[in-house]
Design a protein around this motif. Sequence first.
Motif, short mmCIF file in Angstrom:
data_model
loop_
_atom_site.label_atom_id
_atom_site.label_comp_id
_atom_site.label_asym_id
_atom_site.label_seq_id
_atom_site.Cartn_x
_atom_site.Cartn_y
_atom_site.Cartn_z
N VAL A 4 -0.49 -7.26 -77.43
CA VAL A 4 0.57 -8.26 -77.32
C VAL A 4 -0.04 -9.62 -77.03
O VAL A 4 -0.98 -9.72 -76.24
N ILE A 7 4.11 -13.82 -74.06
CA ILE A 7 5.46 -13.33 -73.83
C ILE A 7 6.24 -14.34 -72.99
O ILE A 7 5.65 -15.15 -72.28
N ALA A 18 10.61 -8.86 -70.90
CA ALA A 18 9.87 -9.83 -71.70
C ALA A 18 10.29 -9.74 -73.15
O ALA A 18 10.75 -8.69 -73.61
N PRO A 20 8.69 -11.37 -77.06
CA PRO A 20 7.56 -12.11 -77.64
C PRO A 20 7.91 -13.59 -77.75
O PRO A 20 8.99 -13.96 -78.21
N MET A 137 9.08 -4.67 -72.15
CA MET A 137 9.19 -5.48 -73.36
C MET A 137 10.39 -5.02 -74.16
O MET A 137 10.51 -3.84 -74.51
#
Length: 166
Positions: A4, A7, A18, A20, A137
Amino acid sequence: MTNVTQILTLGCSDDLYAVPVDRVQEILDPCPVSRVPHAPAHLLGVIDVRGDDVVLADLRIILGLPVCADTAATRIVVLWLNREGRRAVIAVKADRVIEVTHLDDNTLTKVPEAGLFAWEERLVSGIGRCKGKFVTMIDLDSMFQAVSAETSSNTVRSHSKDEEAA
């Protein structure tokens, strides 16, 4: 494990989530919302974002958290997602926006042993750590497909009950 990059961390209740950062269009202070009749609970209405009409969803409701009043920290995050091959712009209301950052080791892992609990993990793309704390996420594309499917099945059940009562 998934790698990743940057974020945006969001807070809802005491939990850390979170998205992206490359999916974030902008972050707004709370603004007037035009309600939509007979909308599902998570759909708060429509807001104006630089002249464009954008639907606003309540992240707390989508995540199964209780509704709470807005505070001085409440923010609206305007995001884009992939919807049936096209780019869709939506907004979510979060208790607070924390920062643009990185996960501690830049990786996400699946929720361990999620299958043992018959848990539907389609809202979550993985779990990571940020400054030593767990961060979940959010899978934006799957989240809104899941919410749409859940709303549709609730509508079907509701109509079935109405028909049985008639």
